[in-house]
Design an enzyme around this catalytic site. Structure first.
Site, short mmCIF file in Angstrom:
data_model
loop_
_atom_site.label_atom_id
_atom_site.label_comp_id
_atom_site.label_asym_id
_atom_site.label_seq_id
_atom_site.Cartn_x
_atom_site.Cartn_y
_atom_site.Cartn_z
N HIS A 127 -10.29 -5.43 -3.01
CA HIS A 127 -8.97 -5.58 -2.40
C HIS A 127 -9.12 -5.85 -0.91
CE1 HIS A 127 -10.02 -1.30 -2.30
NE2 HIS A 127 -9.36 -1.23 -1.16
N HIS A 171 -6.91 -5.55 2.57
CA HIS A 171 -5.71 -5.02 3.22
C HIS A 171 -5.16 -6.11 4.13
CE1 HIS A 171 -6.72 -0.64 2.43
NE2 HIS A 171 -7.91 -1.19 2.27
N ASN A 226 -12.89 -2.90 2.88
CA ASN A 226 -13.82 -1.79 2.95
C ASN A 226 -14.74 -1.90 1.74
OD1 ASN A 226 -12.44 -0.72 5.21
ND2 ASN A 226 -10.94 0.23 3.87
N GLY A 246 -15.94 2.91 3.57
CA GLY A 246 -14.68 3.63 3.41
C GLY A 246 -13.87 3.19 2.20
N GLN A 247 -14.54 2.52 1.25
CA GLN A 247 -13.82 2.07 0.04
C GLN A 247 -13.50 3.26 -0.86
OE1 GLN A 247 -15.92 -0.91 -2.26
NE2 GLN A 247 -14.17 -1.27 -3.59
N ASP A 281 0.85 -1.19 0.00
CA ASP A 281 0.00 0.00 0.00
C ASP A 281 0.89 1.24 0.00
OD1 ASP A 281 -3.23 0.56 1.06
OD2 ASP A 281 -1.79 2.22 1.03
P1 AMP Z 1 -9.72 1.42 0.40
O1 AMP Z 1 -9.83 2.75 1.09
O2 AMP Z 1 -10.09 0.26 1.24
O3 AMP Z 1 -10.44 1.44 -0.94
O4 AMP Z 1 -8.19 1.21 0.11
C1 AMP Z 1 -7.53 1.70 -1.00
C2 AMP Z 1 -6.06 1.66 -0.65
O5 AMP Z 1 -5.33 1.75 -1.87
C3 AMP Z 1 -5.59 2.80 0.25
O6 AMP Z 1 -5.02 2.24 1.44
C4 AMP Z 1 -4.54 3.51 -0.60
O7 AMP Z 1 -3.45 3.96 0.15
C5 AMP Z 1 -4.15 2.44 -1.60
N1 AMP Z 1 -3.65 2.91 -2.88
C6 AMP Z 1 -4.25 3.80 -3.71
N2 AMP Z 1 -3.51 3.98 -4.82
C7 AMP Z 1 -2.43 3.16 -4.69
C8 AMP Z 1 -1.29 2.89 -5.50
N3 AMP Z 1 -1.11 3.49 -6.68
N4 AMP Z 1 -0.37 1.99 -5.06
C9 AMP Z 1 -0.55 1.39 -3.86
N5 AMP Z 1 -1.60 1.60 -3.06
C10 AMP Z 1 -2.52 2.48 -3.46
#
Ligand code: AMP
Length: 112
Positions: free
Chosen positions: A98, A100, A85, A91-92, A30
């Site tokens: 995906h 985490h 999420n 909070g997505q 991340d």
């Molecule tokens: P969510 O809020 O559950 O949708 O998580 C999305 C996650 O993607 C967040 O923790 C971001 O930090 C991560 N994220 C967004 N863009 C990138 C990227 N280009 N490379 C790695 N992580 C990313």
């Protein structure tokens, strides 16, 4: 999907620190880590979120990847947290399914 940042990572149009890859899944770091280990586990097939999953067996295979990566990252024995999420209230922020994978420190509860 063209305008999906995670599809662009899969297609190597956007750089990412890859942690694991096979024909069906990708795991990468991340960009905004919330723990010493913070990886995102994604299917290569574009699925928006949990509500769009049609192949339940895919999830079993995904969690086998979680097990492998937890071992690889050295967080399996101390424990870790897997978070999904889903949707706006969940909070997505990226509409590509995906999970985490967070570890390397004690995780508080409840989440915010
Ligand atoms: P969510 O809020 O559950 O949708 O998580 C999305 C996650 O993607 C967040 O923790 C971001 O930090 C991560 N994220 C967004 N863009 C990138 C990227 N280009 N490379 C790695 N992580 C990313």
């Amino acid at each position: 999907m063209e305008d999906c940042i995670f599809c662009r990572i899969i297609n190597e149009e956007v750089p990412a620190k890859k942690v694991y890859e096979d024909s069906e899944f990708l795991v990468f770091a991340d960009v905004n880590p919330q723990a010493p280990v913070h990886n995102l586990v994604i299917p290569k097939k574009h699925i928006s979120n949990i509500m769009e999953i049609r192949d339940g067996e895919m999830l079993g295979r995904l969690f086998e990847v979680v097990q492998k990566v937890a071992q690889q990252e050295g967080i399996a024995s101390d424990g870790f947290r897997v978070v999904n999420n889903c949707g706006e209230n969940g909070g997505q922020t990226v509409d590509h399914l995906h999970f985490h994978l967070l570890g390397g420190r004690f995780m508080e509860w409840p989440p915010g």
